[in-house]
Design a protein around this motif. Sequence first.
Motif, PDB file in Angstrom:
ATOM      1  N   PHE A 214       0.701  -1.255   0.091  1.00 51.23           N
ATOM      2  CA  PHE A 214       0.002   0.127   0.037  1.00 51.23           C
ATOM      3  C   PHE A 214       1.039   1.276   0.104  1.00 51.23           C
ATOM      4  CE2 PHE A 214      -2.631  -3.281   1.526  1.00 51.23           C
ATOM      5  CZ  PHE A 214      -3.762  -3.168   1.060  1.00 51.23           C
ATOM      6  N   LEU A 215       0.635   2.092  -0.966  1.00 48.43           N
ATOM      7  CA  LEU A 215       1.600   3.098  -1.293  1.00 48.43           C
ATOM      8  C   LEU A 215       1.232   4.401   0.056  1.00 48.43           C
ATOM      9  CD1 LEU A 215       3.674   4.424  -2.829  1.00 48.43           C
ATOM     10  CD2 LEU A 215       1.975   5.569  -4.598  1.00 48.43           C
ATOM     11  N   CYS A 216       2.010   4.850   0.480  1.00 53.89           N
ATOM     12  CA  CYS A 216       1.660   6.074   1.577  1.00 53.89           C
ATOM     13  C   CYS A 216       2.427   7.346   1.084  1.00 53.89           C
ATOM     14  CB  CYS A 216       2.375   5.626   2.812  1.00 53.89           C
ATOM     15  SG  CYS A 216       1.638   4.231   3.738  1.00 53.89           S
ATOM     16  N   ASP A 217       1.718   8.412   1.705  1.00 52.14           N
ATOM     17  CA  ASP A 217       2.292   9.859   1.160  1.00 52.14           C
ATOM     18  C   ASP A 217       3.311  10.376   1.977  1.00 52.14           C
ATOM     19  OD1 ASP A 217       0.345  10.115  -0.797  1.00 52.14           O
ATOM     20  OD2 ASP A 217      -1.211  10.787   0.664  1.00 52.14           O
ATOM     21  N   SER A 218       3.774   9.664   3.161  1.00 51.61           N
ATOM     22  CA  SER A 218       4.895  10.150   3.980  1.00 51.61           C
ATOM     23  C   SER A 218       5.470   8.849   4.720  1.00 51.61           C
ATOM     24  CB  SER A 218       4.392  11.385   4.782  1.00 51.61           C
ATOM     25  OG  SER A 218       3.268  10.802   5.483  1.00 51.61           O
ATOM     26  N   PRO A 219       6.587   9.218   5.316  1.00 47.39           N
ATOM     27  CA  PRO A 219       7.038   8.307   6.484  1.00 47.39           C
ATOM     28  C   PRO A 219       6.130   8.274   7.506  1.00 47.39           C
ATOM     29  CG  PRO A 219       8.796   9.623   5.519  1.00 47.39           C
ATOM     30  CD  PRO A 219       7.570  10.180   4.983  1.00 47.39           C
ATOM     31  N   GLU A 220       5.693   9.357   8.027  1.00 49.87           N
ATOM     32  CA  GLU A 220       4.520   9.486   8.982  1.00 49.87           C
ATOM     33  C   GLU A 220       3.212   8.589   8.765  1.00 49.87           C
ATOM     34  OE1 GLU A 220       7.413  12.588   9.036  1.00 49.87           O
ATOM     35  OE2 GLU A 220       5.895  12.322   7.522  1.00 49.87           O
ATOM     36  N   GLN A 221       2.966   8.629   7.444  1.00 47.45           N
ATOM     37  CA  GLN A 221       1.885   7.852   7.038  1.00 47.45           C
ATOM     38  C   GLN A 221       2.051   6.300   7.345  1.00 47.45           C
ATOM     39  OE1 GLN A 221      -0.073   8.032   3.106  1.00 47.45           O
ATOM     40  NE2 GLN A 221      -2.110   8.391   4.249  1.00 47.45           N
ATOM     41  N   VAL A 222       3.285   5.922   6.967  1.00 45.31           N
ATOM     42  CA  VAL A 222       3.669   4.424   7.044  1.00 45.31           C
ATOM     43  C   VAL A 222       3.568   4.189   8.317  1.00 45.31           C
ATOM     44  CG1 VAL A 222       5.849   2.996   6.937  1.00 45.31           C
ATOM     45  CG2 VAL A 222       5.319   4.620   4.858  1.00 45.31           C
ATOM     46  N   GLN A 223       4.184   5.045   9.256  1.00 34.49           N
ATOM     47  CA  GLN A 223       4.205   4.646  10.821  1.00 34.49           C
ATOM     48  C   GLN A 223       2.664   4.423  11.251  1.00 34.49           C
ATOM     49  OE1 GLN A 223       7.102   4.250  12.898  1.00 34.49           O
ATOM     50  NE2 GLN A 223       5.350   3.348  13.990  1.00 34.49           N
ATOM     51  N   ARG A 224       1.793   5.511  10.851  1.00 33.11           N
ATOM     52  CA  ARG A 224       0.290   5.477  11.359  1.00 33.11           C
ATOM     53  C   ARG A 224      -0.215   4.258  10.800  1.00 33.11           C
ATOM     54  NH1 ARG A 224      -4.394   8.808  10.052  1.00 33.11           N
ATOM     55  NH2 ARG A 224      -5.869   8.521  11.352  1.00 33.11           N
ATOM     56  N   PHE A 225      -0.007   3.598   9.407  1.00 29.26           N
ATOM     57  CA  PHE A 225      -0.646   2.448   8.817  1.00 29.26           C
ATOM     58  C   PHE A 225      -0.091   1.391   9.799  1.00 29.26           C
ATOM     59  CE2 PHE A 225      -0.435  -1.175   6.245  1.00 29.26           C
ATOM     60  CZ  PHE A 225      -1.561  -0.935   5.235  1.00 29.26           C
ATOM     61  N   HIS A 226       1.095   1.374  10.051  1.00 27.06           N
ATOM     62  CA  HIS A 226       1.448   0.280  11.068  1.00 27.06           C
ATOM     63  C   HIS A 226       0.802   0.254  12.309  1.00 27.06           C
ATOM     64  CE1 HIS A 226       4.250  -1.040  14.265  1.00 27.06           C
ATOM     65  NE2 HIS A 226       4.479  -2.176  13.281  1.00 27.06           N
TER      66      HIS A 226
ATOM     67  N   HIS B  99       6.582   4.215   1.444  1.00 22.79           N
ATOM     68  CA  HIS B  99       6.769   5.444   1.171  1.00 22.79           C
ATOM     69  C   HIS B  99       8.027   5.573   0.207  1.00 22.79           C
ATOM     70  CE1 HIS B  99       8.213   9.872   1.183  1.00 22.79           C
ATOM     71  NE2 HIS B  99       6.926   9.825   0.862  1.00 22.79           N
ATOM     72  N   ARG B 100       7.934   6.050  -1.065  1.00 23.25           N
ATOM     73  CA  ARG B 100       8.995   6.253  -1.884  1.00 23.25           C
ATOM     74  C   ARG B 100       9.447   7.630  -2.114  1.00 23.25           C
ATOM     75  NH1 ARG B 100       7.118   3.400  -6.313  1.00 23.25           N
ATOM     76  NH2 ARG B 100       7.956   1.614  -5.440  1.00 23.25           N
ATOM     77  N   PRO B 101      10.066   8.446  -1.524  1.00 23.89           N
ATOM     78  CA  PRO B 101      10.436   9.750  -1.671  1.00 23.89           C
ATOM     79  C   PRO B 101      10.428  10.293  -3.144  1.00 23.89           C
ATOM     80  CG  PRO B 101      11.972   8.891   0.024  1.00 23.89           C
ATOM     81  CD  PRO B 101      11.255   7.882  -0.602  1.00 23.89           C
ATOM     82  N   LYS B 102       9.769  11.268  -3.539  1.00 23.29           N
ATOM     83  CA  LYS B 102       9.875  11.660  -5.110  1.00 23.29           C
ATOM     84  C   LYS B 102      11.471  12.284  -5.213  1.00 23.29           C
ATOM     85  CE  LYS B 102       5.202  13.084  -5.541  1.00 23.29           C
ATOM     86  NZ  LYS B 102       4.608  12.214  -4.656  1.00 23.29           N
ATOM     87  N   LYS B 103      11.827  11.991  -6.319  1.00 24.80           N
ATOM     88  CA  LYS B 103      13.188  12.546  -6.710  1.00 24.80           C
ATOM     89  C   LYS B 103      13.210  13.896  -7.079  1.00 24.80           C
ATOM     90  CE  LYS B 103      14.812   7.932  -8.213  1.00 24.80           C
ATOM     91  NZ  LYS B 103      16.073   7.295  -8.782  1.00 24.80           N
TER      92      LYS B 103
END
Length: 133
Positions: A73-85, A127-131
């Motif tokens: 599942f693609l997340c918008d930010s590292p914080e959203q990754v943590q919240r998903f978890h 979350h994959r940071p945009k280049k």
Amino acid sequence: MFSHVMVGTADLDRAIAFYDAVLGVLGAAPGARSQAGTGHWRAFWRHGGASFGVCQPINGEPATVANGGTLGFLCDSPEQVQRFHDVAVAHGGTSIEQPPGPRESVAGVLHLAYVRDPDGHKLCALHRPKKAG
């Protein structure tokens, strides 16, 4: 490439409560429950052009997990990754592998979290940071 992803569940109400909470972190509306032509119940979540579903197995056999399979599942930010978890664990999921956080990869630094849902399906929040450029 995909129109949808669907997994089986042994307890549809439990799965709906879990995915309403977890996919709500990503901005998905609560799952829409429906009955298949076979009489089996299922639920779908739609967000960002993607569909995810859970269902009672149509063949009447127990729901099982894919050994080696992961749903990302693609997340918008590292914080959203943590919240998903954290929301997944709070709603009956199990944290697996390394703690949520950055990982080096051939694609650069990714922020990842891995959990299993209450039926045992392996989920990844990414979350994959945009280049720049």
